[in-house]
Scaffold this active site. Sequence first.
Site, PDB file in Angstrom:
ATOM      1  N   HIS A 165     -22.187 -17.805  77.720  1.00 35.58           N
ATOM      2  CA  HIS A 165     -21.869 -18.515  76.498  1.00 35.58           C
ATOM      3  C   HIS A 165     -21.389 -19.918  77.081  1.00 35.58           C
ATOM      4  O   HIS A 165     -21.182 -20.030  78.039  1.00 35.58           O
ATOM      5  CB  HIS A 165     -20.589 -17.899  75.726  1.00 35.58           C
ATOM      6  CG  HIS A 165     -20.948 -16.631  74.967  1.00 35.58           C
ATOM      7  ND1 HIS A 165     -20.347 -15.501  75.065  1.00 35.58           N
ATOM      8  CD2 HIS A 165     -21.890 -16.504  73.681  1.00 35.58           C
ATOM      9  CE1 HIS A 165     -20.795 -14.563  74.611  1.00 35.58           C
ATOM     10  NE2 HIS A 165     -21.790 -15.041  73.484  1.00 35.58           N
ATOM     11  N   CYS A 167     -12.522 -14.659  74.300  1.00 37.59           N
ATOM     12  CA  CYS A 167     -13.261 -14.079  73.545  1.00 37.59           C
ATOM     13  C   CYS A 167     -12.448 -12.919  72.738  1.00 37.59           C
ATOM     14  O   CYS A 167     -13.107 -12.218  71.922  1.00 37.59           O
ATOM     15  CB  CYS A 167     -14.629 -13.481  74.224  1.00 37.59           C
ATOM     16  SG  CYS A 167     -14.414 -12.876  75.856  1.00 37.59           S
TER      17      CYS A 167
HETATM   18  C1  CIR Z   1     -21.509  -9.310  75.237  1.00 34.49           C
HETATM   19  O1  CIR Z   1     -22.259  -9.402  76.117  1.00 34.49           O
HETATM   20  O2  CIR Z   1     -21.676  -9.564  74.196  1.00 34.49           O
HETATM   21  C2  CIR Z   1     -20.240  -8.702  75.657  1.00 34.49           C
HETATM   22  N1  CIR Z   1     -20.249  -7.788  76.572  1.00 34.49           N
HETATM   23  C3  CIR Z   1     -19.155  -9.802  76.216  1.00 34.49           C
HETATM   24  C4  CIR Z   1     -18.907 -10.722  75.106  1.00 34.49           C
HETATM   25  C5  CIR Z   1     -17.963 -11.930  75.569  1.00 34.49           C
HETATM   26  N2  CIR Z   1     -17.722 -12.762  74.632  1.00 34.49           N
HETATM   27  C6  CIR Z   1     -17.434 -14.234  74.910  1.00 34.49           C
HETATM   28  O3  CIR Z   1     -17.345 -14.677  75.681  1.00 34.49           O
HETATM   29  N3  CIR Z   1     -17.177 -14.857  73.675  1.00 34.49           N
END
Ligand code: CIR
Length: 259
Positions: A159, A245
């Site tokens: 991201h 997150c």
């Molecule tokens: C994903 O791949 O969507 C989750 N395992 C991790 C999301 C992390 N989100 C973020 O950094 N905003």
Amino acid sequence: MLALTRSISDKIGHCQLTHLERHPIDLTRARLQHAAYEEALRHCGCQVLQLDTGPDLPDSVFIEDTAVVVEELAVITRPGAPSRQPETTAVARALEQYRPTCEIKAPAVLDGGDVLRVGRRIFVGISRRSNQAGVAQLSQAVSPLGYRVHPVEMGACLHLKTAVTQVGERLLLVNPEWVDPSIFGLPWLAIDPDEPMAANALWLPSAVVYPQAFSKTARRLEAAGIGLVRVAADELAKAEGGVTCCSLLLSQATLSIQR
Ligand code: CIR
């Protein structure tokens, strides 16, 4: 500041993974670290409201990806990983208590982790999870409120906020290997090159919540006068989650007006 969080699913072991190999996640340890993270948010002056994880939603703890909240509005996203799209239902229901809401719709996709708001400017990483249609719909929603939305090209990280976050009123923390710092028009501090994942920090009014794992970059932040509250976050890091997150932040000023 209100911080919405979400408990960790029993199914976290089936989370989405893009750049990491799958390693077993110790659920007990992950939940202890998540509780300590919520305690750090309280310590920094947030009121924490934890939502249920929801059935069969391995990644729902990463609540940041499900909405983009500004003072006047909450934009419910359409996460780029199809397995994550059902996460938004419960978050939308919760946010409706505090803000007018609108939704990103197909074919657009947008993950909150790709959205970096700096004042009235909103930068959106074009990634595997967020596309130009997502940028356009976000822009349509927030431009009338005086925000300007800028798409950002980025390197091989999950991201935009893996590559850059705000750590002060006028200071960004950046991994310059993944994003060009000059596009933000603000002073910036580079992470230590030995710690590529170290650019994800959570800026709160009283301090920056920051992972214990990145001690070299932490020293750079402290040398720049940034106060840190360090948290152990390595268990959810195995699921590619960082400190931004695991929460959605809403300023209380607007809350009290709305209520
Ligand atoms: C994903 O791949 O969507 C989750 N395992 C991790 C999301 C992390 N989100 C973020 O950094 N905003």
